[in-house]
Design a protein around this motif. Structure first.
Motif, PDB file in Angstrom:
ATOM      1  N   UNK A  40      39.328  37.202  44.502  1.00  0.00           N
ATOM      2  CA  UNK A  40      40.471  36.363  44.124  1.00  0.00           C
ATOM      3  C   UNK A  40      40.632  36.387  42.607  1.00  0.00           C
ATOM      4  N   UNK A  41      41.746  36.942  42.143  1.00  0.00           N
ATOM      5  CA  UNK A  41      42.021  36.929  40.706  1.00  0.00           C
ATOM      6  C   UNK A  41      41.111  37.847  39.917  1.00  0.00           C
TER       7      UNK A  41
ATOM      8  N   UNK B 195      41.964  37.555  35.958  1.00  0.00           N
ATOM      9  CA  UNK B 195      41.438  36.303  35.394  1.00  0.00           C
ATOM     10  C   UNK B 195      39.911  36.290  35.328  1.00  0.00           C
TER      11      UNK B 195
ATOM     12  N   UNK C 158      36.553  28.173  35.920  1.00  0.00           N
ATOM     13  CA  UNK C 158      37.542  29.055  36.524  1.00  0.00           C
ATOM     14  C   UNK C 158      36.864  30.054  37.454  1.00  0.00           C
TER      15      UNK C 158
ATOM     16  N   UNK D  54      37.392  30.645  41.463  1.00  0.00           N
ATOM     17  CA  UNK D  54      37.777  31.955  41.981  1.00  0.00           C
ATOM     18  C   UNK D  54      36.840  32.422  43.090  1.00  0.00           C
TER      19      UNK D  54
ATOM     20  N   UNK E 179      44.512  38.433  50.158  1.00  0.00           N
ATOM     21  CA  UNK E 179      45.042  37.714  48.998  1.00  0.00           C
ATOM     22  C   UNK E 179      44.346  38.253  47.765  1.00  0.00           C
ATOM     23  N   UNK E 180      45.132  38.645  46.778  1.00  0.00           N
ATOM     24  CA  UNK E 180      44.501  39.138  45.558  1.00  0.00           C
ATOM     25  C   UNK E 180      44.394  38.076  44.493  1.00  0.00           C
ATOM     26  N   UNK E 181      45.145  37.012  44.658  1.00  0.00           N
ATOM     27  CA  UNK E 181      45.114  35.982  43.630  1.00  0.00           C
ATOM     28  C   UNK E 181      46.368  35.158  43.751  1.00  0.00           C
ATOM     29  N   UNK E 182      46.439  34.142  42.915  1.00  0.00           N
ATOM     30  CA  UNK E 182      47.595  33.278  42.960  1.00  0.00           C
ATOM     31  C   UNK E 182      47.745  32.646  41.596  1.00  0.00           C
TER      32      UNK E 182
ATOM     33  N   UNK F 196      45.867  29.378  39.881  1.00  0.00           N
ATOM     34  CA  UNK F 196      44.896  29.605  38.821  1.00  0.00           C
ATOM     35  C   UNK F 196      45.276  28.885  37.543  1.00  0.00           C
TER      36      UNK F 196
ATOM     37  N   UNK G  84      44.228  25.254  38.064  1.00  0.00           N
ATOM     38  CA  UNK G  84      42.799  24.940  37.938  1.00  0.00           C
ATOM     39  C   UNK G  84      42.196  25.388  36.615  1.00  0.00           C
TER      40      UNK G  84
END
Ligand code: HEM
Ligand SMILES: [Cu+2]
Ligand SMILES: [Cu+2]
Lengths: 613, 278
Positions: free
Chosen positions: A319-320, A323, A369, A373, B85-88, B92, B95
């Motif tokens: 995820x992300x 980031x 963060x 994630x 899902x790769x991210x959002x 982000x 948070x």
């Protein structure tokens, strides 16, 4: 377990030029090897051996705190026959000093950079070896003079006893304490050798990652593990020289009387050193300028590895990704400007303390963060509850505690109370033991098949995890309470002080937990040695993972890949439709595009484009 | 089996929260009476501590619960494949910004306390004008030097100074200041009950002020590794009403200058000490 076709790219395989000849005899192959995989395994066994030493020292420390001044079982009567088997306060100081030294300089740093850095960097970026294989070999062999120096220092009066932070004057003048003599000089030399070793490693890693990536492996297609190791190498390269310089100044202070660190007007053991003019505070700045980044050196590679392992074990993309990379870089750069939070009580300018406090608060942010994630990576995944996952969750769970207790200490007024109490000891054990070691356990289990071509045992692995997790929390969580009650660290006998008398039962509970945890490590060793020879054979890609190392044979031969890998996309393409697979290796070119917005509402379309790299 | 693991991971945060909640009731919290600091600044520091504790407790429970719940869902996931899902970005951003604000708030919020504690400009004036004693740490004891009654503490030791070891007396209910120094290695002046800690660095003289709000005898320990006897640096700070404190100084004077004939030895060079005053 499916064995994957190594070249499903549809491209003409590019035959690999044979970079160097496979070495012939036993010595060049297994002892003075320049092959990064062999060096990694050498580092692995050396650090595991050192972990036993460091663990034994820790248990001895805990023994004294639970049963003060009672003869240590087994070794006590033999070591201290003169004192009737009792631990002396000098010996106790040596114990925790060497425990910390061994764990930090000979276990955590080398197992991360030495073992996993060496093993994974060339394999994950698709290179056939490090940029400087001979330097690489040297970096392993420099561990041994370091071990020898530390070992020798035991034999001089007292043994090094100034703590792993080696604060002057205690560490700077031989007269200051029984352990401040020659033992301390050898200790400093040992640290310098470890420094050389790390330095050679980090130069190698940076060069290799920058120059030797396989075609298509752009920076933003590198696995998180590589990012973690890369940023760590940069940290090492810039911070380490400062410690080396500081250590050198301490050595000249001791041997030549240069007095960088000792001021005039001291009276030590009723005698005044003839010269002075130095400044004890200077050491703290130099030391923490390295040692604060060093705590990230001990964490960032694990963060990277856990990112990759979690994503694989939950069958979901990380995820992300970006980031995560950015937060890692933020941690690293902020890591350079927060060293002062170790010195809030030192008497340096309090206005500077304020500035350090703001920076330190901010460094908690990227860590937070990352935690979110990782949680989001698990969310909606298909979780495989195997040893790797469990250890990764153990990492996450303990990292949260360590990170949160850091906020208390970042707050200067609160830290004034907690500094140098057991609250600190709790904090860094949650991070260093809790987070780092659980990450390492996961990584050992995960990459073991690639290292040795065999799988580790799941039952043993899970038992080891459960006992270690319970033992670690039982040992380290109560330390927060000891700290709250004001128990200073490095006390051979806290019960001497009225307000600490009642802490004995709590310490005994912790010692029992520590023994459980220590005993559990036997299972790890059994598992490693048994599986190395008799574990079930692993194919190329036992975890159905996506990164390059899984396209090579297990274990990879000298020179690593049969064909030069070509990279087509990012590292964590799970949850895709690819024939009967749910993952896409970095070398695979095509697949049906994942059906967007079907399984997740949050996933708006522009975001999909942005991240599909 | 996955669910069993979820329960395993749930157990430990529950144990942590329960033991933290119980801590003040079973004496696992700050030392001395009801875990209350014996100084006003200390009470403010405790307040800051509890504020951070509440914030971190919420985050701790929230994140641990989220992890266990995510695992629970993952264990039940019967789909063919996981969510892709790769991210959002929005999530982000949220948070990152919220914790950022909280952390910045904490950093700014505590500046006052820190300033009152350590920045010289904010030291209470009465305390600064008249440092009560010089505290010298040495392996492995605490030495105290008070000025003679009615005089001020001088930089250099004076012949009429009063000395004591491992027992510091201070008057009650007013801010006092000490000059902290070390003779040999680094030590640290730690008064747990008052939440005061300050390293004693060789070569430096560091002013430390504190105000005890409850009379009593408090432990003074050393918090910086100073050699094999580090744990033995055991001293007491005795906080007493002003008149008892003055009496103590008188007895100390008598003990020190008793010449065996029942008279107090004359104290010389009054004028000199006047001259060297800051
Ligand atoms: C079996 C597991 C372990 C136990 C039971 C244990 C126990 C302890 C104890 C009781 C102390 C406090 C000594 C004192 O200040 O009086 C300590 C200090 C320390 N430990 Fe561990 N430890 C363990 C594992 C580790 C690991 C894996 C690391 C990794 C880096 C580590 C790093 C440190 C450091 C840096 C200190 C500070 C020493 C000092 O005061 O200078 N420990 N440990
Ligand atoms: Cu001391
Ligand atoms: Cu001490």
């Amino acid at each position: 377990m499916s064995v994957l076709n190594p070249s499903p790219t549809g491209l003409q395989p590019i035959l690999k030029p044979q970079a160097h000849h496979a070495p012939g005899n036993f010595i060049t192959k297994y002892i003075f090897s320049t092959d990064h995989k062999i060096i990694a395994i050498q580092f692995l066994f050396t650090t595991l051996l050192m972990m036993i030493v460091g663990g034994a020292l820790a248990l001895a420390v805990r023994w004294q705190l639970a049963f003060p001044w009672e003869s240590m079982p087994i070794v006590g009567p033999w070591l201290f026959a003169a004192e009737g088997g009792q631990i002396s306060p000098e010996f106790y100081t040596m114990l925790f000093t060497m425990h910390a030294t061994v764990m930090i300089f000979l276990v955590i740093i080398p197992i991360l950079a030495g073992t996993f850095g060496n093993f994974l960097i060339p394999l994950m970026i698709g290179a056939d070896d490090m940029a400087f294989p001979k330097l690489n070999m040297l970096s392993y062999w420099f561990m041994w003079p370091a071990i020898a120096c530390f070992g020798l220092s035991f034999t001089f009066a007292g043994g090094p006893a100034a703590g792993w932070t080696s604060y002057p004057i205690l560490a700077d003048l031989a007269q200051a304490a029984p352990g401040s003599g020659t033992a301390q000089t050898f200790w400093l030399l040992g640290v310098t050798f470890v420094g050389f070793s790390s330095m050679m490693g980090s130069i190698n890693y940076m060069t290799t990652i920058i120059n030797m990536r396989a075609p298509g492996m752009t920076f933003f297609r590198m696995p998180m593990t590589i990012w973690g190791l890369f940023i760590t190498a940069i940290l090492q390269a810039f911070a380490l020289p400062v410690l080396t310089a500081g250590g050198f100044m301490q050595v000249t202070d001791r041997l030549l009387g240069t007095c960088f660190f000792y001021p005039s007007g001291l009276v030590i053991n009723n005698a005044a050193p003839t010269v002075g003019g130095g400044q004890a505070l200077l050491w703290q700045h130099l030391f923490w300028f390295y040692s604060h980044p060093a705590v990230y050196i001990m964490l960032l590679p694990v963060m990277g590895m856990v990112s990759d392992m979690l994503s694989c074990m939950c069958r979901k993309p990380l995820f992300g990704y970006k980031p995560m990379v950015i937060s890692m870089s933020a941690i690293a750069s902020l890591g350079f400007i927060v060293w002062g939070h170790h010195m809030y009580t030192s008497g340096m300018n309090p206005a500077v303390g304020m500035a350090f406090m703001v920076a330190t608060m901010m460094i908690a942010l990227p860590s937070a963060v990352k935690t979110f994630n990782w949680t989001a990576t698990i969310w909606g995944g298909k979780v495989q509850f195997n040893t790797v996952t469990l250890n990764c969750i153990g990492f996450l769970s303990m990292f949260i505690v360590g990170g949160l207790s850091g906020i208390f200490m970042a707050a200067v007024p609160v830290d004034v109370y907690f500094h140098d109490t057991y609250f600190i000891v709790a904090h860094f054990h949650y991070v260093l033991f809790g987070a780092t070691l659980f990450g390492v356990f996961a990584a050992i289990q995960f990459w073991f098949p690639k290292m040795f071509g065999r799988m580790m045992n799941e039952k043993l692995g899970k038992t080891h995890f459960v006992l270690t997790f319970i033992g670690a929390n039982g040992t380290f969580f109560p330390m927060h309470f000891l700290g709250m009650q004001g128990m200073p660290r490095r006390y051979a006998d806290p019960y001497l002080h009225g307000y600490l008398e009642h802490l004995l039962p709590m310490n005994q509970f912790m010692t029992i937990s520590a023994i459980v945890m220590g005993a559990a490590q036997i299972l790890l060793f059994i598992n490693i040695f048994y599986s190395m020879f008799w574990g079930p054979k692993a194919g190329r890609n036992p975890w159905n993972a996506t990164t390059l190392e899984w396209t090579a044979p297990s274990p990879p031969p000298h020179g690593n890949f049969d064909v030069l890998p070509v990279v087509f996309h990012g590292p964590n393409e799970y949850a895709v439709q690819n024939g009967d697979h749910d993952f896409l290796m970095q070398t695979e070119q095509e697949c049906e595009p994942p059906k967007p917005a079907e399984t997740d509402e949050n996933n708006d379309t522009d975001n999909e484009q942005e991240t599909s790299r | 089996m996955g669910k069993g693991w979820c329960l395993f991971f749930l157990f430990w945060p529950i144990a942590a929260v329960v033991s933290c909640a119980m801590a003040p009731w079973i004496g696992w919290s700050f030392p001395y009476d009801n875990a209350q600091a014996a100084s006003n600044l200390g009470i403010r520091i405790d307040g800051l501590f509890y504020l951070i504790l509440v914030i971190t407790a919420i985050v701790f429970v929230g994140t641990q619960a989220a992890i266990v719940y995510a695992l629970w869902r993952g264990a039940n996931n019967r789909e063919e494949r996981a969510d892709c899902v790769h991210g959002n970005h929005k999530l982000e951003l949220v948070w990152s910004i919220i914790p950022g604000i909280i952390l910045l708030f904490l950093a700014i919020y505590q500046m006052n306390i820190w300033a009152d504690f350590r920045i010289k400009k904010y030291y209470p004036e009465v305390a600064v004008k008249d440092p009560i004693a010089e505290v010298t740490a040495r392996q492995f004891e605490w030495r105290f030097r008070y000025p003679a009654i009615g005089k001020k503490l001088q930089q250099k030791p004076q012949p009429d100074d009063l000395h004591s070891v491992n027992e510091l007396h201070v008057p009650f209910g007013k801010p006092v200041m000490i000059q902290l120094r070390s003779d040999d290695v680094q030590h640290s002046f730690f008064l747990p009950a008052l939440r005061i800690k300050q390293d004693a660095l060789p070569g430096l003289q560091i002013p430390v002020w504190f105000e005890a709000n409850k009379p009593g005898t408090y432990d003074l320990v050393c918090a910086e590794l100073c050699g094999w006897g580090h744990y033995k640096m055991k001293a007491h700070v005795i906080v007493q009403p002003e008149d008892e404190y003055q009496n103590y100084l008188k007895t100390l004077t008598e003990q020190q200058f008793y010449d065996g004939l029942g008279k107090i030895a004359a104290t010389e060079n009054d004028s000199e000490s006047e001259a060297t005053e800051k």
